[in-house]
Design a protein around this motif. Structure first.
Motif, PDB file in Angstrom:
ATOM      1  N   PRO A 134       0.828  -1.211   0.000  1.00  0.00           N
ATOM      2  CA  PRO A 134       0.000   0.000   0.000  1.00  0.00           C
ATOM      3  C   PRO A 134       0.859   1.257   0.000  1.00  0.00           C
ATOM      4  CG  PRO A 134       0.048  -0.972   2.189  1.00  0.00           C
ATOM      5  CD  PRO A 134       0.746  -1.946   1.269  1.00  0.00           C
ATOM      6  N   TYR A 170      -4.215   1.136  -1.318  1.00  0.00           N
ATOM      7  CA  TYR A 170      -4.425   1.755  -0.004  1.00  0.00           C
ATOM      8  C   TYR A 170      -4.937   0.742   1.015  1.00  0.00           C
ATOM      9  CZ  TYR A 170      -9.458   1.792  -1.038  1.00  0.00           C
ATOM     10  OH  TYR A 170     -10.754   1.418  -1.342  1.00  0.00           O
ATOM     11  N   THR A 171      -4.794   1.126   2.271  1.00  0.00           N
ATOM     12  CA  THR A 171      -5.461   0.432   3.371  1.00  0.00           C
ATOM     13  C   THR A 171      -6.422   1.425   4.006  1.00  0.00           C
ATOM     14  OG1 THR A 171      -3.846   1.068   5.071  1.00  0.00           O
ATOM     15  CG2 THR A 171      -3.393  -0.954   3.814  1.00  0.00           C
ATOM     16  N   ILE A 172      -7.462   0.900   4.665  1.00  0.00           N
ATOM     17  CA  ILE A 172      -8.457   1.791   5.251  1.00  0.00           C
ATOM     18  C   ILE A 172      -8.978   1.224   6.561  1.00  0.00           C
ATOM     19  CG2 ILE A 172     -10.329   0.759   3.866  1.00  0.00           C
ATOM     20  CD1 ILE A 172     -11.645   3.567   3.839  1.00  0.00           C
ATOM     21  N   ALA A 240     -12.983   0.446  -5.863  1.00  0.00           N
ATOM     22  CA  ALA A 240     -12.352   0.190  -4.569  1.00  0.00           C
ATOM     23  C   ALA A 240     -11.654  -1.165  -4.559  1.00  0.00           C
ATOM     24  CB  ALA A 240     -13.397   0.264  -3.456  1.00  0.00           C
ATOM     25  N   SER A 243      -8.215  -1.104  -5.997  1.00  0.00           N
ATOM     26  CA  SER A 243      -7.198  -0.307  -5.309  1.00  0.00           C
ATOM     27  C   SER A 243      -6.913  -0.771  -3.881  1.00  0.00           C
ATOM     28  CB  SER A 243      -7.630   1.169  -5.249  1.00  0.00           C
ATOM     29  OG  SER A 243      -7.810   1.712  -6.530  1.00  0.00           O
ATOM     30  N   GLU A 244      -7.896  -1.342  -3.242  1.00  0.00           N
ATOM     31  CA  GLU A 244      -7.774  -1.607  -1.814  1.00  0.00           C
ATOM     32  C   GLU A 244      -6.936  -2.840  -1.521  1.00  0.00           C
ATOM     33  OE1 GLU A 244     -10.864  -2.942   1.567  1.00  0.00           O
ATOM     34  OE2 GLU A 244     -11.305  -0.987   0.661  1.00  0.00           O
ATOM     35  N   ARG A 247      -8.704  -3.788   4.670  1.00  0.00           N
ATOM     36  CA  ARG A 247      -9.499  -2.866   5.468  1.00  0.00           C
ATOM     37  C   ARG A 247      -9.800  -3.459   6.827  1.00  0.00           C
ATOM     38  NH1 ARG A 247     -15.446  -2.638   2.681  1.00  0.00           N
ATOM     39  NH2 ARG A 247     -14.139  -2.077   0.880  1.00  0.00           N
ATOM     40  N   PHE A 275     -13.496  -8.660  -1.463  1.00  0.00           N
ATOM     41  CA  PHE A 275     -12.568  -8.005  -0.546  1.00  0.00           C
ATOM     42  C   PHE A 275     -12.179  -9.037   0.518  1.00  0.00           C
ATOM     43  CE2 PHE A 275     -14.982  -4.630  -2.469  1.00  0.00           C
ATOM     44  CZ  PHE A 275     -14.108  -3.566  -2.580  1.00  0.00           C
TER      45      PHE A 275
END
Length: 311
Positions: A134, A170-172, A240, A243-244, A247, A275
């Motif tokens: 990420p 990314y991470t969220i 999402a 990209s993710e 999470r 996911f």
């Protein structure tokens, strides 16, 4: 000099940030921030994020935001921070949202200049994001934060590259979000911070607002329309997923604004949509966006592990 600096911090907890609009602030570090008591034992050894985005809850006050900002500064002292603030007007009068959140776009693009420039095709298909390192760390609180993040993603989406991810890998961390609209919870959210005469005077307008939202989006829209539904859907959409990296949901049964079952239902939907790294962290005895108060050590360990890849 030390006295003047202390006075400035006391007067404005976000004084270190540059205000780009009423809803967008930016911090670019100059010198590393000192570690705090909560971060000394969990300091990160992994590469720092190229950017941290903090999307705060509706009506969050500066001192409350600053506590999270300072913590991330201690964890990743070299990472710039983009702050997206949510206010009631963003839901009551959404027409001004694109203008208020627009200043965030050049900040993100300056850090990730190649973002969204190349559409995905079978020939140049990107690897599974969960197999990538990420570059961006996102932390969003409540439905207000999820909605602000949705505004940013829409601003970053480029028609010429409609199939390209609007964000880098990314991470969220999703704190107390996303949730469905519920009348009582909605009223509590809009009346938060109001007391005495001010709350009494605002009550008719707030009830009318909640009633309209329920009629338009709860009854007619069957829960599939409106800003809350759009923000929740965007977190699980195809862009999402491209990209993710991973999470974490942070939530609890003591939350009276976002029901814990709504959060778990969203996590279950994320699983179905592919996911595969959707972690659930349920906190007992904590209220809305206040899970860190119950166990700060656990909270920040989870945030760090989300970035570093500890499932």
């Amino acid at each position: 000099m030390a006295s003047n600096a202390a006075t400035t911090r006391a007067a404005s907890p976000l004084a270190a940030m540059t205000k780009l609009s009423p809803s967008v602030y930016f911090y670019r570090p100059t010198t590393p921030s000192p570690a705090t008591a909560d971060t000394e034992t969990i300091s990160s050894q992994n590469p720092a994020p190229k950017l941290i985005i903090l999307a705060t809850w509706m009506g969050a006050r500066d001192p409350h935001i600053a506590k999270y900002l300072v913590q991330y500064q201690a964890l990743y002292p070299t990472a710039p921070v983009l702050l997206l603030r949510s206010e009631p007007r963003h839901f009551i009068s959404p027409r001004g949202n694109p203008r208020e959140f627009a200043p965030a776009t050049p900040v993100v693009c300056s850090i990730f200049p190649d973002l969204g420039t190349t559409p995905m095709t079978p020939a140049n298909k990107a690897p599974n994001p969960q197999q990538q390192a990420p570059q961006l760390l996102i932390h969003a609180w409540s439905n207000g934060g999820a909605a602000s993040l949705h505004h940013l993603r829409r601003a970053l989406a480029r028609p010429a590259a409609a199939t390209a991810p609007p964000l880098p890998p990314y991470t969220i961390v999703l704190d107390s979000t996303p949730g469905l609209f519920r009348y009582r919870a909605g009223y509590r959210a809009f009346s938060a911070g109001l007391t005495g005469l001010a709350k009494w005077l605002a009550a008719p307008f707030l009830h009318a607002l909640c009633a309209w939202y329920w009629l338009a989006h709860g009854l007619v829209g069957r829960g599939r329309t409106g800003p809350l539904a759009a923000a929740a859907a965007a977190l699980n959409d195809g862009a999402a997923r491209r990209s993710e990296v991973r999470r974490t949901y942070v939530y609890g049964p003591g939350d009276r604004l976002v029901h814990w079952r709504d959060v778990e239902a969203h996590a279950a939907e994320a699983d179905k949509r592919g996911f595969r790294r959707a972690r659930r962290e349920r906190f007992e005895g904590s209220e809305h966006v206040a899970h860190v108060r119950v166990d700060a050590g656990r909270y920040w360990r989870v945030a760090k592990e989300t970035w570093e890849g500890v499932d």
